[in-house]
Design an enzyme around this catalytic site. Structure first.
Site, PDB file in Angstrom:
ATOM      1  N   LYS A  85      63.518  27.384 -28.251  1.00 58.36           N
ATOM      2  CA  LYS A  85      63.917  26.727 -27.006  1.00 58.36           C
ATOM      3  C   LYS A  85      65.353  26.235 -27.185  1.00 58.36           C
ATOM      4  O   LYS A  85      65.644  25.456 -28.086  1.00 58.36           O
ATOM      5  CB  LYS A  85      62.976  25.563 -26.722  1.00 58.36           C
ATOM      6  CG  LYS A  85      63.260  24.841 -25.412  1.00 58.36           C
ATOM      7  CD  LYS A  85      62.198  23.773 -25.193  1.00 58.36           C
ATOM      8  CE  LYS A  85      62.415  23.001 -23.924  1.00 58.36           C
ATOM      9  NZ  LYS A  85      61.373  21.970 -23.745  1.00 58.36           N
ATOM     10  N   LYS A 136      62.792  30.505 -24.567  1.00 61.87           N
ATOM     11  CA  LYS A 136      63.158  29.783 -23.346  1.00 61.87           C
ATOM     12  C   LYS A 136      64.616  29.346 -23.451  1.00 61.87           C
ATOM     13  O   LYS A 136      64.982  28.769 -24.483  1.00 61.87           O
ATOM     14  CB  LYS A 136      62.254  28.551 -23.206  1.00 61.87           C
ATOM     15  CG  LYS A 136      62.542  27.702 -21.986  1.00 61.87           C
ATOM     16  CD  LYS A 136      61.657  26.461 -21.947  1.00 61.87           C
ATOM     17  CE  LYS A 136      62.004  25.640 -20.712  1.00 61.87           C
ATOM     18  NZ  LYS A 136      61.216  24.416 -20.591  1.00 61.87           N
TER      19      LYS A 136
HETATM   20 ZN    ZN Z   1      60.443  17.389 -24.056  1.00 61.23          ZN
END
Ligand code: ZN
Length: 351
Positions: free
Chosen positions: A221, A274
């Site tokens: 992420k 992501k």
């Molecule tokens: Zn968070």
């Protein structure tokens, strides 16, 4: 004379034939039927995971920067979940907006927390739909950070004031994951990029009898600027600072493979990258290294908002751009795509 002409013509034709291209990829693009027959990547509603924002109270409130996406009461969330299921979308991903926020986010692991209520309601009404729950602290803490902060009674002198403490946060993540499991969640999805989060949640689930409950880890992420609209939707923007001490630097891809390797080691059942569209190379590499694990890509709020804004101005054809975007994410290597366009895309694909 005439015979000579004919002979010359034959020679000419042969010469032309000799220069004929043997490779003509366009042959397979001549008709819609042929194009469909040789298409390598085809989108399907089964590829989608639909995110839902659940809040206390009644009705639904549209999120300004995400047209068509709402903060939903529990009964409205059930209605959205039913629509998704009817369209063939196999899963929803739940985010909660608590009634009150505090430094550790108590509602996050309470029996009557908003996500716990929503999980029970959706599983009761649409039992075959897979309910995935996001596990992090940022929507629940008053400071908006993804963990316990280095301040007050938890102060570590060797670390900066306000630093997100890793191991103290793991303990809370375990409690949250267990409360989601007890509510009936089908998949637990830790998103906070804490070191050891998969192992620690796995351990808590296992010792409490949930050894069959899968973990979808937000393995890779990035500290992306594309989460802006989501923070409005989930009301989880940090009150100060940023998330760069835990989320990844957008320039790194070797580090992505390291994060993934650790998660696989710790027992993650599914992996995630992501955001999606700016990180197709990362999706592709992760899939190459771990083809044995399902890979999810998160087509994030900023990606959605850009398409919506351009479409509302008449600058882009929303349907075509969205389906092209989602196809690209799948082609890059994603097995499933978390997308705010799930319902619309499923409609478009069914017509
Ligand atoms: Zn968070």
């Amino acid at each position: 004379m005439a015979l000579l002409d004919l002979k010359r013509q034959t020679i000419l034709q042969t010469a032309n034939n000799n220069t004929t291209l043997t490779q003509r990829p366009r042959r397979l693009r001549t008709s819609p039927a042929l194009r469909a027959m040789v298409r390598e990547t085809e989108l399907n509603a089964r590829d989608f995971i639909y995110p839902l924002f659940v809040r206390h109270g009644e009705g639904r409130t549209e999120i300004l920067s995400m047209p068509g996406i709402f903060q939903l009461s529990v009964d409205e969330a059930v209605r959205e979940a039913e629509s998704a299921f009817r369209l063939g979308i196999p899963a929803v991903l739940l985010f909660g907006i608590p009634a009150e926020k505090d430094p550790i986010g108590l509602e996050n692991f309470s029996y009557d927390g908003i996500v716990q209520q929503a999980v029970r309601a959706i599983k009761r009404e649409v039992p075959e739909l897979v309910v995935i729950t996001d596990v992090c602290l940022c929507e629940y803490t008053d400071h908006g950070h993804c963990g316990i902060l280095n301040t007050g009674e938890h102060y570590h002198h060797e670390l900066p004031e306000g630093y997100v403490l890793n191991d103290e946060t793991l303990e809370i993540l375990g409690r949250v994951a267990l409360s989601h499991a007890e509510a009936g969640a089908d998949v637990i999805a830790p998103s906070g990029m804490m070191d050891g989060m998969v192992a620690s949640i796995r351990n808590v689930l296992d010792i409490n009898g949930y050894e069959n409950l899968p973990i979808l880890s937000y393995s890779v992420k990035y500290a992306s600027a594309l989460y802006g609209p989501f923070r409005e939707a989930a009301q989880g923007a940090p009150k100060f600072g940023d998330r760069k001490s835990h989320q990844m630097d957008p320039g790194n891809v070797g580090e992505a493979l390291r994060e993934v390797a650790i998660d696989v080691d710790e027992g993650a059942d599914m992996l995630m990258v992501k955001p999606a569209l700016h990180y197709l190379d990362v999706i592709s590499k992760v899939k190459d290294v771990h083809p044995e694990l399902p890979l999810v890509a998160y087509n994030v709020s900023g990606e959605y908002a850009m398409v919506k804004a351009a479409a509302q101005n008449g600058w882009l054809d929303e349907q075509k751009v969205t389906l092209e975007t989602l196809t690209s994410i799948k082609r890059a290597g994603a097995d499933m795509i978390i997308t705010y366009h799930a319902i619309e895309a499923a409609h478009w694909l069914s017509t």
